[in-house]
Design a protein around this motif. Structure first.
Motif, PDB file in Angstrom:
ATOM      1  N   THR A 234      40.285  49.232  29.166  1.00 16.92           N
ATOM      2  CA  THR A 234      39.699  48.143  28.379  1.00 16.92           C
ATOM      3  C   THR A 234      40.359  46.813  28.714  1.00 16.92           C
ATOM      4  N   ALA A 235      41.691  46.829  28.852  1.00 14.09           N
ATOM      5  CA  ALA A 235      42.398  45.591  29.195  1.00 14.09           C
ATOM      6  C   ALA A 235      41.996  45.086  30.580  1.00 14.09           C
ATOM      7  N   MET A 236      41.827  45.995  31.553  1.00  8.15           N
ATOM      8  CA  MET A 236      41.401  45.582  32.894  1.00  8.15           C
ATOM      9  C   MET A 236      39.994  44.996  32.870  1.00  8.15           C
ATOM     10  N   LEU A 237      39.100  45.573  32.069  1.00 10.75           N
ATOM     11  CA  LEU A 237      37.750  45.056  31.977  1.00 10.75           C
ATOM     12  C   LEU A 237      37.731  43.655  31.375  1.00 10.75           C
ATOM     13  N   VAL A 238      38.525  43.447  30.323  1.00 12.72           N
ATOM     14  CA  VAL A 238      38.595  42.121  29.698  1.00 12.72           C
ATOM     15  C   VAL A 238      39.159  41.104  30.683  1.00 12.72           C
ATOM     16  N   PHE A 239      40.218  41.496  31.441  1.00 13.11           N
ATOM     17  CA  PHE A 239      40.814  40.590  32.422  1.00 13.11           C
ATOM     18  C   PHE A 239      39.802  40.227  33.500  1.00 13.11           C
ATOM     19  N   TRP A 240      39.009  41.203  33.991  1.00 11.46           N
ATOM     20  CA  TRP A 240      38.022  40.933  35.045  1.00 11.46           C
ATOM     21  C   TRP A 240      36.931  40.002  34.531  1.00 11.46           C
ATOM     22  N   LEU A 241      36.486  40.202  33.286  1.00  7.66           N
ATOM     23  CA  LEU A 241      35.455  39.324  32.733  1.00  7.66           C
ATOM     24  C   LEU A 241      35.964  37.897  32.608  1.00  7.66           C
ATOM     25  N   SER A 244      36.116  36.323  36.147  1.00  3.77           N
ATOM     26  CA  SER A 244      34.792  35.981  36.673  1.00  3.77           C
ATOM     27  C   SER A 244      34.225  34.763  35.948  1.00  3.77           C
ATOM     28  N   ARG A 245      34.499  34.646  34.640  1.00  2.00           N
ATOM     29  CA  ARG A 245      34.015  33.474  33.907  1.00  2.00           C
ATOM     30  C   ARG A 245      34.718  32.216  34.393  1.00  2.00           C
ATOM     31  N   GLN A 246      36.030  32.311  34.662  1.00  3.82           N
ATOM     32  CA  GLN A 246      36.757  31.158  35.182  1.00  3.82           C
ATOM     33  C   GLN A 246      36.234  30.742  36.563  1.00  3.82           C
ATOM     34  N   ARG A 247      35.921  31.724  37.417  1.00  5.09           N
ATOM     35  CA  ARG A 247      35.402  31.400  38.739  1.00  5.09           C
ATOM     36  C   ARG A 247      34.063  30.703  38.635  1.00  5.09           C
ATOM     37  N   ARG A 248      33.187  31.189  37.737  1.00  7.20           N
ATOM     38  CA  ARG A 248      31.886  30.548  37.593  1.00  7.20           C
ATOM     39  C   ARG A 248      32.031  29.118  37.085  1.00  7.20           C
TER      40      ARG A 248
END
Length: 265
Positions: A234-241, A244-248
């Motif tokens: 769950t922590a890895m999924l939150v970090f990836w989201l 990706s939001r920061q990159r966008r």
């Protein structure tokens, strides 16, 4: 030809009492049997509400039955059985509000629901240890058994309030289908708490030695490992989201800056 009216009279007529005050939690055409608790015979009341109030004032009363034509009021303990198809009867609990019911009747109902008290059951032979005692209360009968050395079960006769004790050291037998008897052990086994349930679920005893009692924590460790893995995923999924939001957002800002540069040129 005169018309015949079948409406109930609003006032007592010919010795009959048609009640005006009803009970919202009552049931029509039903009684509880056997009638009348020990030492509490039938009385005449003005309405089902008055009969219910009488039951509420009696320790151990759980139900009432009211016969409308004559105003007969009967009170019953927690072990009385509901009987349908009893014409012109109104019956119900001692109070429509659970919090207003007597502590004794609630305690007896709880022990009945948890199978500690067994209706229509007797343990035989009884009265070997001592002669029967009229306690007029099933909980007092159980307390007497608990205070008597060697008593394993009690048998309470609801019709006269007598208490009979028996011991498992004398070939005790459980007999079912004996009307108006309620029996039970000297002590009721309390339901396990949440901690005891978790302890039984995750701590399994092992017979390592004859006198010691050890526990294995393998189920606990397995469940802990699974929980830790779920938390990590769950922590890895939150970090990836978030990445990706920061990159966008970064790409969007760069595009805006390029548009501004082109407009200035």
């Amino acid at each position: 030809m005169p018309k015949v009216s079948f409406a109930r009279p609003k006032r007592p007529f010919g010795g009959l009492h048609w009640p005006q005050k009803t009970v919202p939690c009552s049931t029509e055409n039903m009684t509880y049997e056997p009638f009348d608790m020990d030492s509490h015979l039938m009385t005449t009341e003005s309405s089902p509400a008055a009969c219910q109030a009488r039951c509420r004032r009696i320790d151990g009363c759980a139900h009432f039955s009211y016969w409308e034509p004559a105003g007969h009021c009967h009170v019953h303990d927690a072990f009385a059985v509901a009987q349908p198809h009893r014409l012109l009867f109104v019956s119900g609990p001692s109070s429509c509000n659970l919090l207003q019911r007597g502590k004794e009747s609630l305690s007896i109902l709880r022990k009945k629901i948890t199978k500690c008290y067994q209706p229509n059951t007797v343990y035989s032979p009884y009265d070997v240890m001592m002669l029967p005692v009229k306690t007029h209360c099933i909980e007092k009968c159980q307390n007497l058994c608990r205070r008597t050395s060697g008593c394993a079960h009690f048998s309470y006769w609801t019709l006269d309030g007598s208490c009979h004790l028996s011991s498992n050291m004398k070939g005790e037998q459980r007999l079912s289908g004996v009307a108006n008897f309620v029996s039970g052990p000297a002590r009721c086994l309390e339901p396990p708490s949440a901690f005891q349930h978790m302890q039984k679920r995750f701590l399994e005893p092992t017979a390592a030695s004859a006198g010691d009692r050890e526990y294995t924590l393998i189920p606990t460790f397995a469940h802990s490992a699974i929980g830790t893995a779920c938390i990590a995923m769950t922590a890895m999924l939150v970090f990836w989201l978030r990445r990706s939001r920061q990159r966008r957002s970064r790409v969007t800002r760069i595009a805006l800056l390029e548009e501004q540069d082109e407009s200035l040129e």
